[in-house]
Design a protein around this motif. Sequence first.
Motif, PDB file in Angstrom:
ATOM      1  N   THR A  91      39.961  41.917  50.723  1.00  0.00           N
ATOM      2  CA  THR A  91      40.429  42.391  50.267  1.00  0.00           C
ATOM      3  C   THR A  91      42.219  43.080  50.300  1.00  0.00           C
ATOM      4  N   GLN A  95      46.119  41.630  50.436  1.00  0.00           N
ATOM      5  CA  GLN A  95      46.790  41.739  49.559  1.00  0.00           C
ATOM      6  C   GLN A  95      48.270  41.830  50.643  1.00  0.00           C
ATOM      7  N   ASP A  98      50.160  39.327  49.204  1.00  0.00           N
ATOM      8  CA  ASP A  98      50.520  39.878  48.325  1.00  0.00           C
ATOM      9  C   ASP A  98      51.622  40.564  48.189  1.00  0.00           C
ATOM     10  N   LYS A 124      40.220  38.510  42.068  1.00  0.00           N
ATOM     11  CA  LYS A 124      41.688  38.897  42.061  1.00  0.00           C
ATOM     12  C   LYS A 124      42.615  38.321  41.520  1.00  0.00           C
TER      13      LYS A 124
END
Length: 295
Positions: A91, A95, A98, A124
């Motif tokens: 995760t 992130q 992103d 996601k």
Amino acid sequence: MEIRPAIPEDFDQVVALSTLVRPYGVGARTWLRRSLTERLGTDRFVGFVAEADGRVAGWAGLTRADHLDTPNAYSLNLLVHPDFRRQGFGTRLLQICDDWLAALPSSFVQSYADGDGKFFALAKGFEATTEMTYAGRELTDAILVPPVPDGYTLVPFAELEAADVFPAYRESTADIPGGPPFEVPFDWFSTELWPGSLLDRELSLALLEGGRVASFTMVNREDTRTWNDMTGTVRDHRGKGLAGFLKLASLSAARDAGVTHSFTLMNLENPPIRALNERLGYREVFRRTYVTRQN
């Protein structure tokens, strides 16, 4: 846990992680070396590592996918060591990727999810499209290759130029069922794919008809393993068994050249090529899911 930008010195640990998580992968070492030396710090590639207990526990790399017919397209490679899964590493890595992509006006991300990675991707915001099978076979026994089909000439890529193969490659990739939106530009093909250090120009073969490439098979090699990256036939020559002949001829040449294992990727939405590979002795090693997300 620490998430930081990748540096060239991460190479050995990232290769070890990739080998552990995807032992069937051919070419990871070469690809990672190029990414962490030539491309790091450019808009063509960005990488991040997750560290825990002084070692690389996770890795994420975004490579610009110039062969896709969509702006700001990137391929995501995200790996987490089995000992550190379900602890937020994936995760956090996604992130930070992103966050990097957020600087672009829009972006398209594609990836291949292994096993439970499919459910992670769906959670996601990715969409699952095509199921892919990684298949492999040993090259131990001699391989009987039939005569070259009448009316065709068999040549290795070593005797061809990028411009000779490109029209057949572009036409073949455009017809891949359920795959990414290919619109291959010649610039990408001639500067990225054709001169690639993994492409074996003796094991990659083509059948010519009237001086033009009618069918081809592209093979990457790393040590004693090969990866059948792409096999295609132009539309007006399909249904003649050309792809099967080339794949068989290439496997035979690979065995004679000291290759011990060959691997390929099969699209489960393409029954003809799946049946062909199974006739050639390939057996499923692992399944992956092609996932995409438009940001």
